[in-house]
Scaffold this motif. Structure first.
Motif, short mmCIF file in Angstrom:
data_model
loop_
_atom_site.label_atom_id
_atom_site.label_comp_id
_atom_site.label_asym_id
_atom_site.label_seq_id
_atom_site.Cartn_x
_atom_site.Cartn_y
_atom_site.Cartn_z
N MET A 1 0.91 -1.20 -0.22
CA MET A 1 0.13 -0.10 0.66
C MET A 1 0.65 1.19 -0.24
O MET A 1 0.56 2.31 -0.44
N THR A 2 2.55 1.18 0.59
CA THR A 2 2.71 2.33 0.65
C THR A 2 3.41 2.63 -0.67
O THR A 2 3.86 3.93 -1.22
N ASP A 3 3.11 1.80 -1.89
CA ASP A 3 3.50 2.59 -2.90
C ASP A 3 2.46 3.21 -3.96
O ASP A 3 2.68 4.36 -4.56
N LEU A 4 1.57 3.24 -3.00
CA LEU A 4 -0.05 4.55 -3.35
C LEU A 4 0.35 5.84 -3.67
O LEU A 4 0.69 5.97 -2.16
N PRO A 5 -0.55 6.88 -4.11
CA PRO A 5 0.37 7.96 -3.66
C PRO A 5 -1.31 8.15 -2.80
O PRO A 5 -2.21 7.81 -3.24
N TYR A 6 -1.34 9.77 -2.78
CA TYR A 6 -2.15 10.07 -1.77
C TYR A 6 -3.72 10.92 -2.71
O TYR A 6 -2.76 11.52 -3.78
N ARG A 7 -4.03 11.09 -1.98
CA ARG A 7 -6.05 11.39 -3.48
C ARG A 7 -5.70 13.19 -2.51
O ARG A 7 -5.80 13.72 -1.57
N PRO A 8 -5.17 13.88 -3.38
CA PRO A 8 -5.92 15.37 -3.26
C PRO A 8 -7.11 15.80 -3.12
O PRO A 8 -7.64 15.24 -3.43
N ALA A 9 -6.77 16.72 -1.66
CA ALA A 9 -8.32 17.04 -1.04
C ALA A 9 -7.94 17.92 -0.08
O ALA A 9 -7.25 18.88 0.12
N ALA A 10 -9.40 18.33 0.00
CA ALA A 10 -9.54 19.93 1.16
C ALA A 10 -10.79 19.63 1.85
O ALA A 10 -11.28 18.40 1.77
N GLY A 11 -10.33 19.73 3.21
CA GLY A 11 -10.98 19.73 4.23
C GLY A 11 -11.26 21.07 4.89
O GLY A 11 -10.85 22.22 4.96
N ILE A 12 -13.02 20.80 5.42
CA ILE A 12 -12.70 22.54 6.06
C ILE A 12 -13.56 22.44 8.06
O ILE A 12 -14.15 20.81 8.06
N MET A 13 -12.85 23.02 8.42
CA MET A 13 -13.37 23.24 9.75
C MET A 13 -13.98 24.31 9.82
O MET A 13 -13.98 26.15 9.41
N LEU A 14 -15.74 24.34 10.08
CA LEU A 14 -16.62 25.29 9.98
C LEU A 14 -16.82 25.82 11.27
O LEU A 14 -17.39 24.55 12.12
N LEU A 15 -16.52 27.01 11.52
CA LEU A 15 -16.78 27.51 13.02
C LEU A 15 -18.61 28.47 12.34
O LEU A 15 -18.51 29.21 11.88
N ASN A 16 -19.44 28.44 13.73
CA ASN A 16 -20.45 29.40 14.09
C ASN A 16 -19.92 30.75 15.09
O ASN A 16 -19.15 30.31 15.26
N ARG A 17 -20.44 31.30 15.08
CA ARG A 17 -20.78 32.17 16.20
C ARG A 17 -20.05 31.68 17.49
O ARG A 17 -19.53 33.20 18.06
N ASP A 18 -19.98 31.04 17.60
CA ASP A 18 -19.77 30.63 19.32
C ASP A 18 -18.53 29.58 19.30
O ASP A 18 -18.42 28.94 20.09
N ASN A 19 -18.04 29.67 18.17
CA ASN A 19 -17.02 28.95 17.59
C ASN A 19 -17.21 27.55 18.42
O ASN A 19 -15.93 26.88 18.83
N LYS A 20 -17.85 26.82 17.89
CA LYS A 20 -18.97 25.17 17.72
C LYS A 20 -18.16 24.51 16.11
O LYS A 20 -18.48 25.56 15.03
N VAL A 21 -18.05 23.72 15.82
CA VAL A 21 -17.47 23.33 14.72
C VAL A 21 -18.36 22.22 14.06
O VAL A 21 -18.91 21.43 15.32
N PHE A 22 -19.37 22.54 12.92
CA PHE A 22 -19.89 21.67 12.62
C PHE A 22 -19.44 20.19 12.49
O PHE A 22 -18.78 20.26 11.47
N VAL A 23 -20.01 19.57 12.42
CA VAL A 23 -19.89 17.71 12.24
C VAL A 23 -20.68 17.16 11.47
O VAL A 23 -22.54 17.34 11.91
N ALA A 24 -21.29 16.02 11.04
CA ALA A 24 -22.02 15.18 10.73
C ALA A 24 -21.62 13.60 10.38
O ALA A 24 -20.44 13.44 10.22
N GLN A 25 -22.85 12.69 10.59
CA GLN A 25 -22.18 11.85 10.07
C GLN A 25 -22.99 11.16 8.50
O GLN A 25 -23.61 11.33 8.12
N ARG A 26 -22.05 10.50 8.22
CA ARG A 26 -21.95 9.94 7.01
C ARG A 26 -23.20 9.47 6.73
O ARG A 26 -23.62 8.10 7.28
N ILE A 27 -24.37 9.27 5.29
CA ILE A 27 -25.03 9.12 4.70
C ILE A 27 -25.19 7.21 5.10
O ILE A 27 -25.89 6.46 4.46
#
Length: 156
Positions: A1-27
């Motif tokens: 597996m170490t021969d495989l590349p990493y998939r290029p991606a982006a991640g988002i930490m979304l804060l509300n006004r109370d500095n809490k973070v948006f999280v969700a459960q996958r469908i």
């Protein structure tokens, strides 16, 4: 597996006004795991464009309802466990290399709509940043600790 590349991606930490973070459960799972929005970049797509696209695709939140607070200094990596590596992304990647963005949500909770064209999440909530590593699937816990360290100056 170490021969495989990493998939290029982006991640988002979304804060509300109370500095809490948006999280969700996958469908597509019944696990009691919560994650932040993230996803692969399209060919030729820069990380910021991809992050805003993924956010809207997964949460219904359009770019005008967020402001960019910070961007990770570099890419943060995670490896898939062996049992997922052969099946996820057709077995082409060992994990992801992600540029993370800290975004401030400018909208209202009612602006969040998981019933998108291709739904990925079944439910969502706001969480305390420090709780994130214990909420995600175990193989991403270190990634989430790294995201927290990356944005620590903005979370207090």
């Amino acid at each position: 597996m170490t021969d495989l590349p990493y998939r290029p991606a982006a991640g988002i930490m979304l804060l509300n006004r109370d500095n809490k973070v948006f999280v969700a459960q996958r469908i597509d799972t019944t696990l009691d795991a919560w994650q932040m929005p993230q996803g692969g970049l399209d060919p030729g797509e820069d990380a910021q464009t991809g992050a805003l696209r993924e956010l809207e695709e997964e949460t219904g939140i359009p770019p005008h309802l967020v402001e960019i607070v910070a961007r990770s200094a570099g890419e943060l990596l995670y490896d898939l466990p062996a049992d997922l590596a052969g099946s996820l992304w057709r077995g082409r990647y060992r994990g992801q290399r992600q540029v993370w963005f800290l975004l401030r949500f400018l909208g209202r909770d009612a602006d969040i709509d998981l019933a998108t064209a291709h739904p990925e999440f079944r439910t969502w909530k706001w969480a305390e940043p420090g709780d994130l590593p214990d909420m995600i699937v175990p193989f991403k816990a270190e990634l989430y600790r790294n995201v927290l360290r990356e944005f620590a100056a903005h979370l207090s």
